[in-house]
Design a protein around this motif. Sequence first.
Motif, PDB file in Angstrom:
ATOM      1  N   ILE A  36      11.006   1.574   8.220  1.00 11.03           N
ATOM      2  CA  ILE A  36      11.094   0.215   7.922  1.00 11.03           C
ATOM      3  C   ILE A  36      10.578   0.183   6.640  1.00 11.03           C
ATOM      4  O   ILE A  36       9.903   0.686   5.701  1.00 11.03           O
ATOM      5  N   ARG A  37      11.175  -0.679   5.899  1.00 14.05           N
ATOM      6  CA  ARG A  37      11.193  -0.876   4.673  1.00 14.05           C
ATOM      7  C   ARG A  37      10.626  -2.120   3.979  1.00 14.05           C
ATOM      8  O   ARG A  37      11.584  -3.125   4.779  1.00 14.05           O
ATOM      9  N   LEU A  38       9.358  -2.254   3.931  1.00 12.02           N
ATOM     10  CA  LEU A  38       8.573  -3.555   3.557  1.00 12.02           C
ATOM     11  C   LEU A  38       9.946  -3.676   1.872  1.00 12.02           C
ATOM     12  O   LEU A  38       9.573  -2.888   1.047  1.00 12.02           O
ATOM     13  N   GLY A  39       9.202  -5.367   1.513  1.00 16.27           N
ATOM     14  CA  GLY A  39       9.564  -5.656   0.217  1.00 16.27           C
ATOM     15  C   GLY A  39      10.905  -4.993  -0.416  1.00 16.27           C
ATOM     16  O   GLY A  39      11.923  -5.022  -1.292  1.00 16.27           O
ATOM     17  N   GLN A  42       3.188   2.262   6.589  1.00 15.23           N
ATOM     18  CA  GLN A  42       3.498   2.768   5.051  1.00 15.23           C
ATOM     19  C   GLN A  42       1.951   3.438   3.960  1.00 15.23           C
ATOM     20  O   GLN A  42       1.276   3.819   5.252  1.00 15.23           O
ATOM     21  N   SER A  43       2.542   4.062   3.736  1.00 14.16           N
ATOM     22  CA  SER A  43       1.404   4.815   2.335  1.00 14.16           C
ATOM     23  C   SER A  43       1.451   4.169   1.987  1.00 14.16           C
ATOM     24  O   SER A  43       1.145   2.313   1.509  1.00 14.16           O
ATOM     25  N   ALA A  44      -0.484   3.986   1.355  1.00 12.16           N
ATOM     26  CA  ALA A  44      -1.958   3.166   1.241  1.00 12.16           C
ATOM     27  C   ALA A  44      -1.171   2.636  -0.488  1.00 12.16           C
ATOM     28  O   ALA A  44      -1.339   0.961  -0.947  1.00 12.16           O
ATOM     29  N   ASP A  45      -0.126   3.634  -1.139  1.00 11.68           N
ATOM     30  CA  ASP A  45       0.454   2.438  -2.860  1.00 11.68           C
ATOM     31  C   ASP A  45       0.915   1.485  -1.685  1.00 11.68           C
ATOM     32  O   ASP A  45       1.097   0.114  -2.257  1.00 11.68           O
ATOM     33  N   GLN A  46       2.293   1.510  -1.221  1.00 16.34           N
ATOM     34  CA  GLN A  46       3.068   0.522  -0.710  1.00 16.34           C
ATOM     35  C   GLN A  46       2.445  -0.892   0.017  1.00 16.34           C
ATOM     36  O   GLN A  46       2.862  -1.955  -0.111  1.00 16.34           O
ATOM     37  N   GLY A 105       9.167 -11.471   8.114  1.00 19.74           N
ATOM     38  CA  GLY A 105       8.305 -11.421   8.727  1.00 19.74           C
ATOM     39  C   GLY A 105       6.679 -11.507   8.799  1.00 19.74           C
ATOM     40  O   GLY A 105       6.968 -11.852   7.370  1.00 19.74           O
ATOM     41  N   ARG A 106       6.016 -11.980  10.029  1.00 15.62           N
ATOM     42  CA  ARG A 106       4.578 -12.163   9.433  1.00 15.62           C
ATOM     43  C   ARG A 106       3.450 -11.203   9.487  1.00 15.62           C
ATOM     44  O   ARG A 106       4.079 -10.366  10.543  1.00 15.62           O
ATOM     45  N   VAL A 107       2.550 -10.996   8.813  1.00 15.00           N
ATOM     46  CA  VAL A 107       1.520  -9.667   9.404  1.00 15.00           C
ATOM     47  C   VAL A 107       0.551  -9.886   9.846  1.00 15.00           C
ATOM     48  O   VAL A 107       0.214 -11.280   9.566  1.00 15.00           O
ATOM     49  N   THR A 108      -0.021  -9.271  11.579  1.00 15.80           N
ATOM     50  CA  THR A 108      -0.458  -9.952  12.337  1.00 15.80           C
ATOM     51  C   THR A 108      -1.717  -9.293  12.184  1.00 15.80           C
ATOM     52  O   THR A 108      -2.743  -9.729  12.718  1.00 15.80           O
ATOM     53  N   PHE A 109      -1.698  -7.526  11.701  1.00 17.58           N
ATOM     54  CA  PHE A 109      -2.350  -6.832  11.840  1.00 17.58           C
ATOM     55  C   PHE A 109      -2.512  -5.506  11.146  1.00 17.58           C
ATOM     56  O   PHE A 109      -1.226  -5.572  10.562  1.00 17.58           O
ATOM     57  N   VAL A 110      -3.126  -5.535  10.501  1.00 13.04           N
ATOM     58  CA  VAL A 110      -4.087  -4.645   9.060  1.00 13.04           C
ATOM     59  C   VAL A 110      -4.072  -3.330   9.575  1.00 13.04           C
ATOM     60  O   VAL A 110      -5.367  -2.898   9.731  1.00 13.04           O
ATOM     61  N   ARG A 111      -3.952  -1.829   9.491  1.00 11.17           N
ATOM     62  CA  ARG A 111      -4.360  -0.905  10.244  1.00 11.17           C
ATOM     63  C   ARG A 111      -4.807   0.123   8.559  1.00 11.17           C
ATOM     64  O   ARG A 111      -3.503   0.883   8.779  1.00 11.17           O
ATOM     65  N   ASP A 112      -5.581   0.432   8.284  1.00 12.52           N
ATOM     66  CA  ASP A 112      -5.618   0.715   7.024  1.00 12.52           C
ATOM     67  C   ASP A 112      -6.289   2.152   7.134  1.00 12.52           C
ATOM     68  O   ASP A 112      -7.579   2.244   7.803  1.00 12.52           O
ATOM     69  N   LEU A 113      -5.408   3.314   7.163  1.00  7.43           N
ATOM     70  CA  LEU A 113      -6.150   4.646   8.402  1.00  7.43           C
ATOM     71  C   LEU A 113      -6.294   5.511   6.878  1.00  7.43           C
ATOM     72  O   LEU A 113      -7.081   6.727   6.825  1.00  7.43           O
ATOM     73  N   GLY A 114      -6.007   5.060   5.240  1.00  2.30           N
ATOM     74  CA  GLY A 114      -6.573   5.904   4.300  1.00  2.30           C
ATOM     75  C   GLY A 114      -5.185   6.143   3.638  1.00  2.30           C
ATOM     76  O   GLY A 114      -4.846   5.353   2.963  1.00  2.30           O
ATOM     77  N   PRO A 115      -4.616   7.734   4.090  1.00  3.23           N
ATOM     78  CA  PRO A 115      -3.364   7.805   2.680  1.00  3.23           C
ATOM     79  C   PRO A 115      -2.044   6.904   3.685  1.00  3.23           C
ATOM     80  O   PRO A 115      -1.271   6.693   3.065  1.00  3.23           O
ATOM     81  N   VAL A 116      -2.360   6.476   4.704  1.00  2.34           N
ATOM     82  CA  VAL A 116      -1.223   5.555   4.867  1.00  2.34           C
ATOM     83  C   VAL A 116      -1.620   4.505   5.952  1.00  2.34           C
ATOM     84  O   VAL A 116      -3.276   4.061   6.097  1.00  2.34           O
ATOM     85  N   SER A 117      -0.861   3.343   5.754  1.00  2.00           N
ATOM     86  CA  SER A 117      -1.215   1.518   6.756  1.00  2.00           C
ATOM     87  C   SER A 117      -0.686   0.861   7.589  1.00  2.00           C
ATOM     88  O   SER A 117       0.675   1.943   7.571  1.00  2.00           O
ATOM     89  N   ASP A 118      -0.982   1.174   8.795  1.00  4.35           N
ATOM     90  CA  ASP A 118      -0.075   0.166   9.879  1.00  4.35           C
ATOM     91  C   ASP A 118      -0.021  -0.890   9.605  1.00  4.35           C
ATOM     92  O   ASP A 118      -0.857  -1.646  10.200  1.00  4.35           O
TER      93      ASP A 118
END
Lengths: 361, 266, 327
Positions: A279-282, A320-324, A293-306
Amino acid sequence: MSALSLQGICKDYGEARAVDDITLDFPEGQLTALLGPSGCGKTTLLRMIAGLEVPTAGTVTMGGRDITRLPAHKRKFGMVFQSFALFPHLTVRDNVAYALTIAGTPRAEAAERADKLLDLVQLTGLGDRRIGQLSGGQKQRVAIARALAQEPEVFLLDEPMSALDAKLREEMQVELRLLQQRLGITTIVVTHDQREAMTMADRIIVMSKGRVEQAGPPQEIYHWPASGFVAGFIGRANFMDGVAQDGKIVVCDVALSLPKPARFLNGSAVQLVCRPEGIRLGAAKTAVNGIEGRVTFVRDLGPVSDIYLDTGLGKLVAEQSADQSRGLAVGDTVQLSLPPDALRIYPGPSAAQAPTALAAE
Amino acid sequence: MLCVFGHIFMSLAAIVVALPIVIVCSAALNGGRTMYFPPEDPTFSRFGEFFFSEPVWTEALWNSVIVAVGSATLSVLLAWPIAYGLWKTGSRGAKLLAGLGSVPFALPPIVFGVGLGFFWAFLGGLGSIWAGIISHAVLFLALPLVTISIGLQAIDRAHLDAAATMGATESVTFRTIILPQTLPYTISGFFFALVLSFNEFIVMFFVSASAFATVTLQIFNSLRNGYTPTMAVAAVAFITVSIVVFSAVARWGDLPRLMGADQSRT
Amino acid sequence: MTVAGHIAPLAETPPALRPVFRWGTVASLLLWAIVLVLCLVPFVLVLVISFGHKVEGAGWEWAFTTENYLRFFVGASWPTETTFLYVTQLYWSMRYAVVASILAVVTALPFTYLMTRQSRRAQAMWLVLMLTTLSLSEVFIVMGWDIILSNNSGLPMLFAASGLTDWLKESGWFDVLREWGLANPRNVKFKTSEVATVLTMSYLVWPYAVILLYPALSRLDPSLAEAARTMGARPWTVARTVILPAVRLPLMGTLLFLFVFLLGVYVAITVFADPSQHTTAVSIYENVRGSTLNAPFGAAQSVILLVTAAVFLLLGQRLSRKSQGPA
């Protein structure tokens, strides 16, 4: 030519069919993983290969000869069991030398060979220990050494890592794979852990309910899953139910395009799958298959996020990667797109099976 | 509070249980022919009589030993194939066989004794020591049958599969995996049968038909004349054997598990 | 050796399989034969001979007559004279057995429960003690109790010497004891009384009770009792509502097993019971090898005793199968 092959193997337990018409080849020198959820028949299949169970129907051939009725102790395929099954009344060395001892090999020679194998699995010097004194990882190595002592033609492993803790598991997967490649021995591993299969296997056989869902190299299985089941079992997937319409798929009133027009009859129920990392964001508002879409939850795992999203297509998860994903917060509205070549399409659960084949991308 | 009460209760129970044993043992020290407690003229001469000088007792002791060892061995040899068949197949036939083998132990031994008396009379073995050995072997068959079955159940089936993949046939697996792993249970079964055979007299009474006597049988026969301290010596000997045997089983085997406790709890 | 190396021989092997197969069946047939002959035939013989006919002297002959059973139920001189002597003996067999087994179980239950709460080592020690007592011959146990209860040198003497007898006489309890058959004009007596018999029989089977209750009690999850206590239950309530229901079935099974075992007791009865209160087991001994020598009749008594035992055993089995239940 393949060393081992199965034709039409079936196994029934009373009314229940545990293995349903399986035909497979196991190329020589390669590591094949039998992957699937519990109860899918993979262990039963392995046991039939080992000779511990007799198939209800079908044949097992080795080098062209039929070995279906040959009992396990004549096939002598080395096998590592889930619980390792090390003999508590024998020392480590006697365990490893067991196959040789009962075949009549002189004691000294058997002991020497056992010690060589212990070296191979990096357990030098532990020959005189008793099984109860070993750690989980050490027990596994002894089990491997023991199975290899008889120089088997086929090496079988039944969930070999399940008794180890997570960290050790990852290390052993790599080690075992390297060992197998060094010895060049035909190996079959049964596992329910798809990461394990992806790490170790030359070829993965995904099984479900006694049947083969897909067989192929790990990358092919991952990127081109043959069914919704495989897509969901390997890696993660977003599932969307839709209806075919004029070559496009309509999901919740949004028409999504595919690289080539979908060859389903209008009105057929289909299932679309998109992996989170696809999936491409932005994206721009005008991107193909774009949606808000509307963000409902962010799981920050370090190098990537869900990123969990509520969209017009339903709930989706994007990776998405941490930067994105920097700056994204719950409640934000984002523009995302599902690129056509990241989509996979399968007949829906209750699809009117159109005579057209599954759309090849 | 409950703890204190509990401890008192258990100690009391232990005393009551041990009391007759202690008394019998001390009666062996009596100098005269009567069983007094506390012993009169304490002396060890009764021990000498029992083990060495009085032929009635030395012969009886010898017979007791022969019958006990012989029957325990035979019992184990008979129990093994039955237990193995039961474990391997679990078939109704195997269960029936095991059940039949346990019947003599479950029912009142006096009836089995009467039946065996007739049995050996017809076969011509009545009064022979072999009849005694075989009779006890069958009577106590249930004991090694149970202990060996417990041992077999404890075997991990994966071990048998592993042995098969390494080339072991059924008989090799039996010899190298099953027998060694069940050894403590075989030995316990042997000792249980041994100790019980030592102490049994009812069946022996009917089977020996006064042609030979074991120690307990001899005592039983002399009952109408009352007990003598020399008999108490026999009691001491047998109690010692029991304690030694069962302590050995407890020391090298897992006695609580053998008696049915869970494996995991400590 | 490679798998391929085994294949060729396999194709020609089927006949080679058969000798192994045959050896197995021969062995199992032999086993069946041994078990059937040794375990079953003696009982069959008893049954057959119970229909036999006693002849003069000490002998008997094959026959098919129900006279022995008739004699058991209504006496030898029926219909001239009816006697329930033998039925009474069976009654006493069961009476002693019931009382003794209940007494044993009731006292063994708390003991075994407490035992299972101790450490594994302590349990092993107790088990050694139990097994030792259990394996001790009835003759020795009776010997011990004989001394304890002996009228001249045992407890009665203790009672007299310590002044307890006099106290009993003064307090009037002595007459009560006389009524119960536990006292002579001069002193208490225990030998030949039902009390002594039952006490000894109870002692005899006590270790069996412990050993039979042991598995169920040792598997009791302690957290169940703890949960009950955190909900306010006092020890007796915990025992009544948590422990007893959990061991109800093993308890019944144990009772039944002990009962059956006690039906066959001989020595304790002859030493401690009054001749008018003797049991079938004693009578069997007399008839088969003892003074009255009527083998067919003894066989008939044995059959009846066996049937009684079997009925209760089957009941026990039925119960234990229920306890393993619809799992």
